[in-house]
Write an enzyme that holds these catalytic residues in place. Sequence first.
Site, mmCIF file in Angstrom:
data_model
loop_
_atom_site.group_PDB
_atom_site.id
_atom_site.type_symbol
_atom_site.label_atom_id
_atom_site.label_comp_id
_atom_site.label_asym_id
_atom_site.label_seq_id
_atom_site.Cartn_x
_atom_site.Cartn_y
_atom_site.Cartn_z
ATOM 1 N N PRO A 95 0.807 -1.217 0.000
ATOM 2 C CA PRO A 95 0.000 0.000 0.000
ATOM 3 C C PRO A 95 0.849 1.280 0.000
ATOM 4 O O PRO A 95 0.349 2.351 -0.351
ATOM 5 C CB PRO A 95 -0.814 -0.104 1.297
ATOM 6 N N GLU A 122 0.449 -10.022 7.626
ATOM 7 C CA GLU A 122 0.420 -8.591 7.934
ATOM 8 C C GLU A 122 1.500 -7.820 7.187
ATOM 9 O O GLU A 122 1.517 -6.592 7.214
ATOM 10 C CB GLU A 122 0.605 -8.376 9.438
ATOM 11 N N ARG A 160 1.677 -7.786 -22.867
ATOM 12 C CA ARG A 160 0.896 -7.402 -24.040
ATOM 13 C C ARG A 160 1.570 -6.298 -24.842
ATOM 14 O O ARG A 160 1.166 -6.029 -25.978
ATOM 15 C CB ARG A 160 -0.526 -6.991 -23.634
ATOM 16 N N ASP A 175 -4.975 1.805 -26.624
ATOM 17 C CA ASP A 175 -5.379 1.530 -25.252
ATOM 18 C C ASP A 175 -5.565 2.816 -24.462
ATOM 19 O O ASP A 175 -4.888 3.821 -24.700
ATOM 20 C CB ASP A 175 -4.311 0.686 -24.532
#
Length: 264
Positions: A95, A122, A160, A175
Amino acid sequence: MRFDIITLFPELFAPFLSHGINRRAFESRQVDVRLWQLRDFAEGNYRRVDDRPFGGGPGMVMQPDPLYRCWQAIRADRGADLPGADPVPTVLFSPLGERIAHPVVERFCSGAGAILVCGRYEGLDQRFIDACVDVQLSLGDFVLSGGEIPAMALLDSVARLQPGVLNDAGSHQQDSFNPALDGLLDCPHYTRPEVWQGPQGEVPVPPVLLSGHHGQIEAWRRQQSLRQTAQWRPDVLDSVRARGALSKRDEQWLRAQALDKDVR
């Protein structure tokens, strides 16, 4: 390029690497993916890789020693410390990390790959992060059970973009977020039938797409990209505008459609 993945669940990657159009990149080793089971580097009968956190609290923390032994084995296998070896960043999905976006993917497309660390529980002992991790990346502002899904997302995006992977070499140029679109979202797409019998009646394909007039089609697609971006991701439109990528014609069209944020 080569990606080495440290994970407790290498079996999660098997279907991902063997299905879909991107499997071409993995099977050809254009994107060489190697899986490392972290428990192989743990000691004791139970191959334990986690323990309770110092200071108390819920959950378990991944121990630094198995991670470090696995990391060392990967670097030795890659010859990462030999003279002239390409730099190999170690990436942790966390995060705390930079949000994975198109520019991030492009950076990995032009490099030698990376060591991807898929955390669990954790989190990881901070001492391993401080000593070995170069980059932290995030898939978004939400919590997953581990780093395997973000790792697959990054690999899919990188694969890709490799030459010969997509059936049409120009597909990724259209895209969303691609520099070919100045970073805007992609326009809507339509295919057969020309008139679709939907739940609210007949819905035809926009006539301009059937006109055969390439200039008009290109202009329509640009306008629809502007519309989509303004309506769904005004933050992206602000970023594109800040880079000076919107033309005077783009700005005029946005104002005429009442899609500019200062007009709405």
